[in-house]
Design an enzyme around this catalytic site. Sequence first.
Site, PDB file in Angstrom:
ATOM      1  N   ASP A 202      -2.700  -0.132  -0.717  1.00 38.39           N
ATOM      2  CA  ASP A 202      -3.497   0.979  -1.037  1.00 38.39           C
ATOM      3  C   ASP A 202      -3.749   0.946  -2.578  1.00 38.39           C
ATOM      4  O   ASP A 202      -2.804   0.473  -3.314  1.00 38.39           O
ATOM      5  CB  ASP A 202      -2.686   2.197  -0.824  1.00 38.39           C
ATOM      6  CG  ASP A 202      -3.593   3.442  -0.667  1.00 38.39           C
ATOM      7  OD1 ASP A 202      -3.837   4.100   0.408  1.00 38.39           O
ATOM      8  OD2 ASP A 202      -3.930   3.796  -1.839  1.00 38.39           O
TER       9      ASP A 202
ATOM     10  N   HIS B  90      -7.469   4.558   9.677  1.00 39.20           N
ATOM     11  CA  HIS B  90      -6.393   3.800   9.180  1.00 39.20           C
ATOM     12  C   HIS B  90      -5.143   4.505   9.130  1.00 39.20           C
ATOM     13  O   HIS B  90      -5.024   5.634   9.538  1.00 39.20           O
ATOM     14  CB  HIS B  90      -6.841   3.590   7.525  1.00 39.20           C
ATOM     15  CG  HIS B  90      -7.045   5.099   6.688  1.00 39.20           C
ATOM     16  ND1 HIS B  90      -8.167   5.569   7.005  1.00 39.20           N
ATOM     17  CD2 HIS B  90      -6.469   5.541   5.924  1.00 39.20           C
ATOM     18  CE1 HIS B  90      -8.223   6.590   6.288  1.00 39.20           C
ATOM     19  NE2 HIS B  90      -7.242   6.737   5.675  1.00 39.20           N
TER      20      HIS B  90
HETATM   21  P1  5GP Z   1      -6.911   8.982   3.556  1.00 41.85           P
HETATM   22  O1  5GP Z   1      -6.842  10.030   2.285  1.00 41.85           O
HETATM   23  O2  5GP Z   1      -8.134   9.052   4.370  1.00 41.85           O
HETATM   24  O3  5GP Z   1      -5.683   9.520   4.397  1.00 41.85           O
HETATM   25  O4  5GP Z   1      -6.294   7.566   3.004  1.00 41.85           O
HETATM   26  C1  5GP Z   1      -7.457   6.961   2.186  1.00 41.85           C
HETATM   27  C2  5GP Z   1      -6.478   5.895   1.428  1.00 41.85           C
HETATM   28  O5  5GP Z   1      -7.508   4.916   0.730  1.00 41.85           O
HETATM   29  C3  5GP Z   1      -6.034   6.818   0.227  1.00 41.85           C
HETATM   30  O6  5GP Z   1      -4.649   6.231   0.298  1.00 41.85           O
HETATM   31  C4  5GP Z   1      -6.921   5.847  -1.007  1.00 41.85           C
HETATM   32  O7  5GP Z   1      -5.877   5.552  -2.062  1.00 41.85           O
HETATM   33  C5  5GP Z   1      -7.092   4.544  -0.300  1.00 41.85           C
HETATM   34  N1  5GP Z   1      -8.394   3.999  -0.996  1.00 41.85           N
HETATM   35  C6  5GP Z   1      -9.499   4.586  -1.257  1.00 41.85           C
HETATM   36  N2  5GP Z   1     -10.531   3.651  -1.653  1.00 41.85           N
HETATM   37  C7  5GP Z   1      -9.790   2.593  -1.829  1.00 41.85           C
HETATM   38  C8  5GP Z   1     -10.196   1.054  -1.988  1.00 41.85           C
HETATM   39  O8  5GP Z   1     -11.328   0.953  -2.871  1.00 41.85           O
HETATM   40  N3  5GP Z   1      -9.271   0.274  -1.987  1.00 41.85           N
HETATM   41  C9  5GP Z   1      -8.130   0.551  -1.401  1.00 41.85           C
HETATM   42  N4  5GP Z   1      -7.149  -0.735  -1.324  1.00 41.85           N
HETATM   43  N5  5GP Z   1      -7.594   1.545  -1.079  1.00 41.85           N
HETATM   44  C10 5GP Z   1      -8.432   2.661  -1.333  1.00 41.85           C
END
Ligand code: 5GP
Length: 112
Positions: A30, A98
């Site tokens: 992440d 994810h």
């Molecule tokens: P959600 O908020 O949808 O549960 O999780 C999305 C996750 O993706 C977040 O923890 C965020 O930090 C991660 N994330 C967002 N954009 C990117 C990116 O461009 N690269 C990586 N490696 N992680 C990302």
Amino acid sequence: MSDCLFCKIAAGEIPSNKVYEDEVCYAFHDIAPQAPTHFLVIPKAHIGSVSEITEDNSGVAAHIFEVIAKLSKELGLDSYRVVSNIGEQAGQSVFHLHFHVLSGRDMTWPPG
Ligand code: 5GP
Ligand code: ZN
């Protein structure tokens, strides 16, 4: 999906720090880690969230959990948390399925 961030990461069009890859899924660190170990496991084919898992694609989800079990053993994670946020109110910010794998610190319950 052409405008999906995680489709682009899975395809290698946007760089990421890879943990694991096979024909079905991709795991990467992440970008904003919330624990000493924090990686994401995603299907290569676009699925919007857990809400879009069906009889037809649930094998992908099963495979991802096998991969999480395998990686956690390989990485020596004795205790860890697997999280999938579904919908904005639950904290989903990227609308491609994810599973967060978090480990290496004390965690609280219930989650915030
Ligand atoms: P959600 O908020 O949808 O549960 O999780 C999305 C996750 O993706 C977040 O923890 C965020 O930090 C991660 N994330 C967002 N954009 C990117 C990116 O461009 N690269 C990586 N490696 N992680 C990302
Ligand atoms: Zn996608």
